[in-house]
Design a protein around this motif. Structure first.
Motif, PDB file in Angstrom:
ATOM      1  N   PHE A  34      48.565  43.149  26.050  1.00  0.00           N
ATOM      2  CA  PHE A  34      48.551  43.208  27.515  1.00  0.00           C
ATOM      3  C   PHE A  34      48.962  44.577  28.052  1.00  0.00           C
ATOM      4  O   PHE A  34      48.544  44.960  29.144  1.00  0.00           O
ATOM      5  CB  PHE A  34      49.468  42.126  28.089  1.00  0.00           C
ATOM      6  CG  PHE A  34      49.036  40.739  27.718  1.00  0.00           C
ATOM      7  CD1 PHE A  34      48.079  40.074  28.464  1.00  0.00           C
ATOM      8  CD2 PHE A  34      49.569  40.102  26.613  1.00  0.00           C
ATOM      9  CE1 PHE A  34      47.663  38.799  28.124  1.00  0.00           C
ATOM     10  CE2 PHE A  34      49.164  38.819  26.258  1.00  0.00           C
ATOM     11  CZ  PHE A  34      48.213  38.166  27.013  1.00  0.00           C
ATOM     12  N   PRO A  79      48.042  49.829  30.600  1.00  0.00           N
ATOM     13  CA  PRO A  79      47.301  48.562  30.519  1.00  0.00           C
ATOM     14  C   PRO A  79      46.242  48.593  29.417  1.00  0.00           C
ATOM     15  O   PRO A  79      45.612  49.625  29.178  1.00  0.00           O
ATOM     16  CB  PRO A  79      46.647  48.444  31.899  1.00  0.00           C
ATOM     17  CG  PRO A  79      47.528  49.260  32.798  1.00  0.00           C
ATOM     18  CD  PRO A  79      48.000  50.411  31.960  1.00  0.00           C
ATOM     19  N   PRO A  94      41.270  44.072  27.872  1.00  0.00           N
ATOM     20  CA  PRO A  94      41.229  42.779  27.180  1.00  0.00           C
ATOM     21  C   PRO A  94      40.054  42.653  26.225  1.00  0.00           C
ATOM     22  O   PRO A  94      40.149  41.947  25.211  1.00  0.00           O
ATOM     23  CB  PRO A  94      41.143  41.763  28.330  1.00  0.00           C
ATOM     24  CG  PRO A  94      40.658  42.528  29.502  1.00  0.00           C
ATOM     25  CD  PRO A  94      41.188  43.916  29.343  1.00  0.00           C
ATOM     26  N   ASP A 106      52.338  39.846  23.451  1.00  0.00           N
ATOM     27  CA  ASP A 106      52.709  40.673  24.597  1.00  0.00           C
ATOM     28  C   ASP A 106      53.928  41.479  24.162  1.00  0.00           C
ATOM     29  O   ASP A 106      55.059  41.195  24.543  1.00  0.00           O
ATOM     30  CB  ASP A 106      53.017  39.800  25.808  1.00  0.00           C
ATOM     31  CG  ASP A 106      53.304  40.614  27.063  1.00  0.00           C
ATOM     32  OD1 ASP A 106      53.051  41.835  27.051  1.00  0.00           O
ATOM     33  OD2 ASP A 106      53.783  40.028  28.044  1.00  0.00           O
ATOM     34  N   GLY A 108      52.895  41.298  30.365  1.00  0.00           N
ATOM     35  CA  GLY A 108      51.788  40.432  30.739  1.00  0.00           C
ATOM     36  C   GLY A 108      52.148  39.496  31.884  1.00  0.00           C
ATOM     37  O   GLY A 108      53.304  39.125  32.088  1.00  0.00           O
ATOM     38  N   GLN A 128      46.566  37.452  33.597  1.00  0.00           N
ATOM     39  CA  GLN A 128      46.062  38.140  32.406  1.00  0.00           C
ATOM     40  C   GLN A 128      45.948  37.183  31.223  1.00  0.00           C
ATOM     41  O   GLN A 128      44.998  37.263  30.438  1.00  0.00           O
ATOM     42  CB  GLN A 128      46.997  39.286  32.032  1.00  0.00           C
ATOM     43  CG  GLN A 128      46.978  40.475  32.970  1.00  0.00           C
ATOM     44  CD  GLN A 128      47.989  41.519  32.532  1.00  0.00           C
ATOM     45  OE1 GLN A 128      49.194  41.327  32.681  1.00  0.00           O
ATOM     46  NE2 GLN A 128      47.511  42.602  31.970  1.00  0.00           N
ATOM     47  N   ASP A 159      42.964  34.907  31.630  1.00  0.00           N
ATOM     48  CA  ASP A 159      41.745  35.703  31.488  1.00  0.00           C
ATOM     49  C   ASP A 159      41.472  36.023  30.020  1.00  0.00           C
ATOM     50  O   ASP A 159      40.328  35.925  29.559  1.00  0.00           O
ATOM     51  CB  ASP A 159      41.884  36.997  32.293  1.00  0.00           C
ATOM     52  CG  ASP A 159      40.701  37.931  32.114  1.00  0.00           C
ATOM     53  OD1 ASP A 159      39.596  37.583  32.561  1.00  0.00           O
ATOM     54  OD2 ASP A 159      40.879  39.004  31.496  1.00  0.00           O
TER      55      ASP A 159
END
Length: 305
Positions: free
Chosen positions: A151, A158, A161, A183, A188, A192, A195
């Motif tokens: 994450f 960042p 993904p 994470d 995170g 997120q 997703d």
């Protein structure tokens, strides 16, 4: 009071990482007999999976230099029942010699962490892991794969993904049976998490093959667990008493505490099989031996720490 939430799983598996991921970050080296007692107490508390140690080179992680001795101490038959981490072929060789039947490898979703932690690139790490996974499977062992920095990355910020999905799918294609998404620095958020799980689903990887490994740096771990539950994930990594930390995040409080996870799941009516009182007693006992206060809010509340 137990108030179930419609649409969530009926039961989850808690994958306890305290003896490995927790103790490897401690400044002090825990004696072998204390480590063995810690694992036994966690198992007695009902934790279905307890990752015992890591077969890394002692120069890298001196806290776990006694991995082979610990396995020998805990062994109850020809096959060691607890998972262990192996960083490379040499580590796998030592683990298989010790009778380990459940191993894990540790990959990175980002270039900087791959370089710093594995002395590799994101692409080349697969070349390193391929013979490890193949030999483990040939020996009859199963393989779990961790992906770190899923994450956020302390150097790169960042994380894309889709990059996490690519790395994860490659590890599964090598033969890993479960993928734990980490994470690592605890940045995170719930959106997120949902997703990322959906992206894996779109790539053909169901939530049943995923686990989530949260750190609680920003106090979001349980919120993220809830998002993962809503997405269908049923395996969560946690560390008794919140043991462990992240050297890459300022003020990181370490892993999601197993007790906090148990309390949260119990309130939702989700089965987990863990005796909370026994777990709190175990974490309090270990904290005393480490000379520290447990990071777990539940341990502090129930254990009087």
């Amino acid at each position: 009071m137990v108030v179930p939430e419609p649409g969530l799983p009926d039961r989850v598996t808690i994958y306890e990482v305290g003896p490995r991921d927790g103790l490897q970050n401690e400044k002090t080296v825990v004696p072998l007999d204390v480590k063995a007692a810690f694992v036994r107490r966690l198992v007695a508390a009902g934790l279905p999976v307890v990752e015992a140690t890591s077969f890394v080179h002692p120069r890298w992680v001196p806290q776990l230099a006694d991995a082979a001795e610990l396995v020998e101490e805990l062994a109850e038959g020809p096959t060691f029942p607890h998972p262990v981490l192996v960083p490379n072929e040499r580590g796998l060789h030592r683990a298989l010699e010790a009778g380990c039947a459940h191993v894990a490898v540790f990959a990175s979703a980002t270039e900087t962490f791959a370089a710093r932690n594995l002395n590799s690139t994101v692409a080349d790490q697969m070349t390193m892991f391929a013979p490890v996974v193949r030999r483990a499977l040939d020996a009859g062992a199963d393989v779990r794969a961790y992906v770190s920095m899923c994450f956020g990355d302390p150097w790169e910020g960042p994380v894309d993904p889709d990059a996490v999905v690519r790395v994860g799918c490659e590890l599964l294609e090598l033969g890993a049976t479960q993928l734990s998404l980490g994470d690592t620095i605890g940045v995170g958020t719930a959106g997120q998490v949902g997703d990322l799980v959906r992206r894996f689903g779109a790539a053909g990887v169901g939530a049943d093959r995923l686990a989530l490994h949260f750190h609680d740096t920003y106090g979001q771990a349980l919120t993220n667990v809830h998002a993962a539950l809503q997405a269908g994930v049923t395996t969560f990594d946690a560390s008794a008493g919140g043991l462990g930390g992240c050297p890459y995040a300022r003020s990181a409080t370490g892993n999601l505490a197993t007790e906090d996870l148990v309390w949260f799941l119990t309130g939702l009516g989700i089965g987990h099989g863990v005796d909370l009182d026994a777990l709190v007693a175990t974490s309090t006992w270990m904290a005393e031996r480490l000379g520290k206060t447990p990071a777990s809010a539940v341990v502090r509340a129930l254990g009087g720490a």
